[in-house]
Design an enzyme around this catalytic site. Structure first.
Site, PDB file in Angstrom:
ATOM      1  N   THR A 114      16.350  28.096 -10.171  1.00 27.21           N
ATOM      2  CA  THR A 114      16.373  29.559 -10.227  1.00 27.21           C
ATOM      3  C   THR A 114      17.767  30.109  -9.927  1.00 27.21           C
ATOM      4  O   THR A 114      18.560  29.464  -9.227  1.00 27.21           O
ATOM      5  CB  THR A 114      15.376  30.112  -9.186  1.00 27.21           C
ATOM      6  OG1 THR A 114      15.592  31.496  -8.990  1.00 27.21           O
ATOM      7  CG2 THR A 114      15.544  29.442  -7.826  1.00 27.21           C
ATOM      8  N   ASP A 115      18.034  31.320 -10.389  1.00 27.54           N
ATOM      9  CA  ASP A 115      19.304  31.977 -10.042  1.00 27.54           C
ATOM     10  C   ASP A 115      19.308  32.448  -8.589  1.00 27.54           C
ATOM     11  O   ASP A 115      20.354  32.806  -8.048  1.00 27.54           O
ATOM     12  CB  ASP A 115      19.604  33.157 -10.986  1.00 27.54           C
ATOM     13  CG  ASP A 115      18.569  34.282 -10.927  1.00 27.54           C
ATOM     14  OD1 ASP A 115      17.514  34.111 -10.279  1.00 27.54           O
ATOM     15  OD2 ASP A 115      18.819  35.340 -11.548  1.00 27.54           O
ATOM     16  N   GLU A 116      18.115  32.439  -7.939  1.00 21.99           N
ATOM     17  CA  GLU A 116      18.063  32.933  -6.557  1.00 21.99           C
ATOM     18  C   GLU A 116      18.838  32.037  -5.590  1.00 21.99           C
ATOM     19  O   GLU A 116      19.161  32.457  -4.484  1.00 21.99           O
ATOM     20  CB  GLU A 116      16.602  33.093  -6.108  1.00 21.99           C
ATOM     21  CG  GLU A 116      15.872  34.099  -6.961  1.00 21.99           C
ATOM     22  CD  GLU A 116      14.533  34.555  -6.381  1.00 21.99           C
ATOM     23  OE1 GLU A 116      14.371  34.574  -5.166  1.00 21.99           O
ATOM     24  OE2 GLU A 116      13.655  34.887  -7.192  1.00 21.99           O
ATOM     25  N   TYR A 164      12.059  30.436  -0.019  1.00 18.50           N
ATOM     26  CA  TYR A 164      11.886  29.934  -1.399  1.00 18.50           C
ATOM     27  C   TYR A 164      13.218  29.492  -1.981  1.00 18.50           C
ATOM     28  O   TYR A 164      13.371  28.351  -2.426  1.00 18.50           O
ATOM     29  CB  TYR A 164      11.255  31.018  -2.290  1.00 18.50           C
ATOM     30  CG  TYR A 164      11.416  30.744  -3.774  1.00 18.50           C
ATOM     31  CD1 TYR A 164      10.820  29.632  -4.352  1.00 18.50           C
ATOM     32  CD2 TYR A 164      12.190  31.586  -4.582  1.00 18.50           C
ATOM     33  CE1 TYR A 164      10.985  29.356  -5.712  1.00 18.50           C
ATOM     34  CE2 TYR A 164      12.345  31.325  -5.942  1.00 18.50           C
ATOM     35  CZ  TYR A 164      11.742  30.197  -6.497  1.00 18.50           C
ATOM     36  OH  TYR A 164      11.917  29.923  -7.837  1.00 18.50           O
ATOM     37  N   LYS A 176      14.650  25.740  -2.993  1.00 20.44           N
ATOM     38  CA  LYS A 176      15.097  25.393  -4.349  1.00 20.44           C
ATOM     39  C   LYS A 176      16.551  24.910  -4.311  1.00 20.44           C
ATOM     40  O   LYS A 176      16.917  23.970  -5.009  1.00 20.44           O
ATOM     41  CB  LYS A 176      14.971  26.598  -5.297  1.00 20.44           C
ATOM     42  CG  LYS A 176      13.555  26.984  -5.662  1.00 20.44           C
ATOM     43  CD  LYS A 176      12.775  25.921  -6.411  1.00 20.44           C
ATOM     44  CE  LYS A 176      13.282  25.695  -7.830  1.00 20.44           C
ATOM     45  NZ  LYS A 176      12.376  24.757  -8.570  1.00 20.44           N
TER      46      LYS A 176
HETATM   47  N1  LIG Z   1       9.098  32.474 -12.561  1.00 23.98           N
HETATM   48  C1  LIG Z   1      10.396  32.691 -12.625  1.00 23.98           C
HETATM   49  O1  LIG Z   1      10.830  33.819 -12.863  1.00 23.98           O
HETATM   50  C2  LIG Z   1      11.364  31.544 -12.429  1.00 23.98           C
HETATM   51  C3  LIG Z   1      12.714  31.781 -12.702  1.00 23.98           C
HETATM   52  C4  LIG Z   1      13.611  30.717 -12.577  1.00 23.98           C
HETATM   53  C5  LIG Z   1      13.162  29.466 -12.199  1.00 23.98           C
HETATM   54  N2  LIG Z   1      11.847  29.279 -11.912  1.00 23.98           N
HETATM   55  C6  LIG Z   1      11.428  27.913 -11.535  1.00 23.98           C
HETATM   56  O2  LIG Z   1      10.646  27.414 -12.605  1.00 23.98           O
HETATM   57  C7  LIG Z   1       9.619  26.574 -12.108  1.00 23.98           C
HETATM   58  C8  LIG Z   1       8.267  27.066 -12.603  1.00 23.98           C
HETATM   59  O3  LIG Z   1       8.076  28.409 -12.135  1.00 23.98           O
HETATM   60  P1  LIG Z   1       6.719  29.185 -12.445  1.00 23.98           P
HETATM   61  O4  LIG Z   1       7.019  30.624 -12.378  1.00 23.98           O
HETATM   62  O5  LIG Z   1       6.081  28.627 -13.652  1.00 23.98           O
HETATM   63  O6  LIG Z   1       5.879  28.769 -11.148  1.00 23.98           O
HETATM   64  P2  LIG Z   1       4.317  28.830 -10.927  1.00 23.98           P
HETATM   65  O7  LIG Z   1       4.129  29.105  -9.460  1.00 23.98           O
HETATM   66  O8  LIG Z   1       3.656  29.704 -11.921  1.00 23.98           O
HETATM   67  O9  LIG Z   1       3.834  27.330 -11.249  1.00 23.98           O
HETATM   68  C9  LIG Z   1       4.116  26.247 -10.412  1.00 23.98           C
HETATM   69  C10 LIG Z   1       3.190  25.098 -10.788  1.00 23.98           C
HETATM   70  O10 LIG Z   1       3.494  23.993  -9.922  1.00 23.98           O
HETATM   71  C11 LIG Z   1       2.277  23.443  -9.451  1.00 23.98           C
HETATM   72  N3  LIG Z   1       2.523  22.829  -8.132  1.00 23.98           N
HETATM   73  C12 LIG Z   1       2.827  23.470  -6.965  1.00 23.98           C
HETATM   74  N4  LIG Z   1       2.949  22.572  -5.965  1.00 23.98           N
HETATM   75  C13 LIG Z   1       2.757  21.349  -6.525  1.00 23.98           C
HETATM   76  C14 LIG Z   1       2.760  20.024  -6.019  1.00 23.98           C
HETATM   77  N5  LIG Z   1       3.002  19.778  -4.710  1.00 23.98           N
HETATM   78  N6  LIG Z   1       2.529  19.001  -6.861  1.00 23.98           N
HETATM   79  C15 LIG Z   1       2.275  19.236  -8.176  1.00 23.98           C
HETATM   80  N7  LIG Z   1       2.228  20.465  -8.714  1.00 23.98           N
HETATM   81  C16 LIG Z   1       2.469  21.508  -7.903  1.00 23.98           C
HETATM   82  C17 LIG Z   1       1.314  24.620  -9.369  1.00 23.98           C
HETATM   83  O11 LIG Z   1      -0.040  24.187  -9.392  1.00 23.98           O
HETATM   84  C18 LIG Z   1       1.706  25.416 -10.605  1.00 23.98           C
HETATM   85  O12 LIG Z   1       0.976  25.018 -11.741  1.00 23.98           O
HETATM   86  C19 LIG Z   1       9.755  26.573 -10.585  1.00 23.98           C
HETATM   87  O13 LIG Z   1      10.435  25.417 -10.207  1.00 23.98           O
HETATM   88  C20 LIG Z   1      10.564  27.822 -10.289  1.00 23.98           C
HETATM   89  O14 LIG Z   1      11.327  27.662  -9.128  1.00 23.98           O
HETATM   90  C21 LIG Z   1      10.933  30.287 -12.022  1.00 23.98           C
END
Ligand SMILES: NC(=O)c1ccc[n+]([C@@H]2O[C@H](COP(=O)([O-])OP(=O)(O)OC[C@H]3O[C@@H](n4cnc5c(N)ncnc54)[C@H](O)[C@@H]3O)[C@@H](O)[C@H]2O)c1
Length: 365
Positions: free
Chosen positions: A135-137, A161, A165
């Site tokens: 993430t950019d955070e 969080y 990350k």
């Molecule tokens: N949503 C955003 O805006 C955003 C932006 C940049 C980066 N990200 C990164 O992208 C990735 C996906 O984000 P998202 O928004 O789809 O998240 P999300 O919370 O919707 O999904 C996360 C998934 O990971 C699974 N999970 C959690 N803990 C787990 C574990 N211990 N073992 C196996 N599975 C597990 C959950 O069941 C879920 O399906 C993350 O790594 C997040 O940091 C998200």
């Protein structure tokens, strides 16, 4: 050419968009590992679950024995690691689960990948990729600055969080530097689009407005985020795995800097157009906006310089915020069964550790 991919977190918001994209646009076979926490929803994969190129294992990425067994069985040419705890407010209430999954889980996955990768024949070792989705955070707050985050910006995370990350990003880079494993890291801005869990800002506001409920905006709503349509992110991730240079980091963003208040007002205006028949007693959707106490440590501005993706990998987002948000609002209007089953908890029945969905009535901003 990559034919077999292991994806972690594929039942989440971005992971499910990635799997839907890969099934529709490539010939790769996909194995999805997901623990199915409250954020994991197999109903987001309904369209692809019957594909013979898709398989699912319910597993926790912190379970070293299970993760190693799956990696050895699947023998992937690439691992795309998206599993994480991802909600900032939840990380403030309970940081340890974030450290466990995001830091420890990433270390466990890296170790399973390293042992598998080191035993591969040289040519296969060379082609293997471990792609960490971040993430950019991790870069912290750009308050009062007109700068953008580049791949060279120092890390300065603010919340449990983003700190967890950041820790996982460092581990991934260490596995490259120490063991020579071919890793890729991407840092992306805020995503939005279909199948987004209703506690996140955009779906939370759409659904509250449709129900005539208050639209709670943190502080004065002037926090700036750079928004990217989730399908643009999925396309970028695949581009990085296929063409990115091992060891490199790529920032991914949408060139859409908006304040949270602008986002909420845009949703209200779209609903005025698309659902003019408002709930009883609601004069206008905008009248539902209420300002609530700000989140502790709330970053004021994030903004991504995604020019490296454009220059080196010829990726640019296809959606502007205006086109993407219209698609998103329309999707929530057309897919009420999906979100009603999330709001009622029915999507999660029978699973361990079910959590309430509307996390103390707040939304992730
Ligand atoms: N949503 C955003 O805006 C955003 C932006 C940049 C980066 N990200 C990164 O992208 C990735 C996906 O984000 P998202 O928004 O789809 O998240 P999300 O919370 O919707 O999904 C996360 C998934 O990971 C699974 N999970 C959690 N803990 C787990 C574990 N211990 N073992 C196996 N599975 C597990 C959950 O069941 C879920 O399906 C993350 O790594 C997040 O940091 C998200």
């Amino acid at each position: 050419m990559i034919e077999r991919v292991l994806i972690t977190g594929g039942a989440g918001f971005i992971g499910s968009a990635l799997i839907r994209y890969l099934i529709s646009n490539t010939n790769v076979s996909i194995v999805n590992i997901d623990k199915l926490t409250y954020a994991g929803n197999l109903e987001s994969l309904g369209d692809v679950a019957s594909s013979e190129r898709y398989a699912f294992y319910q597993a926790d990425i912190t379970d070293a024995t299970e993760v190693q067994r799956i990696v050895e069985n699947v023998r992937p040419q690439a691992i795309m690691h998206l599993a994480a705890e991802s909600h900032v407010d939840r990380s403030i209430d309970g940081p340890l689960e974030f450290v466990r999954t995001n830091v420890m889980g990433t270390a466990v996955l890296l170790e399973a990948a390293r042992q598998y990768w080191q035993a591969l024949p040289k040519q296969e070792q060379h082609g293997f990729r471990f792609h960490h989705v971040s993430t950019d955070e991790v870069y912290g707050d750009l308050e009062g600055s007109t700068e953008l985050f580049t791949e060279a910006t120092s890390y300065s995370p603010s919340s449990p969080y983003s700190a967890s990350k950041a820790g996982s990003d460092h581990l991934v880079r260490a596995w490259q530097r120490t063991y020579g494993m071919p890793v890729l890291v991407t840092n992306c801005s805020n995503n939005y689009g279909p199948y987004h869990f209703p506690e996140k800002l955009i779906p939370h506001m759409i659904l509250n407005a449709l129900h005539g409920k208050a639209l709670p905006v943190y502080g004065n709503g002037m926090q700036i985020r750079d928004w990217l349509y989730v399908e643009d992110h999925a396309r970028a991730l695949w581009r990085v795995v296929c063409a990115g240079v091992p060891g490199e980091t790529y920032n991914i963003g949408g060139h859409n800097e908006l304040t949270n208040l602008e986002v909420v007002e845009t949703i209200c205006d779209l609903l005025e157009e698309l659902v003019p028949n408002k709930p009883a007693g609601v004069a206008s959707y905008r009248s539902l906006i209420t300002f609530v106490e700000d989140r502790p440590g709330h970053d004021r501005r994030y903004a991504i310089d995604a020019s490296k993706m454009e220059r080196e990998l010829a990726w640019v987002p296809q959606e502007s915020f205006q086109t993407g948000i219209r698609k998103t609002v329309s999707w929530y209007l057309d897919n009420q069964v999906w979100w009603q089953r999330v709001l009622s908890g029915a999507y999660h029945l029978g699973r361990l550790g079910a959590a309430s969905v509307n996390h103390q009535g707040r939304s992730d901003q």
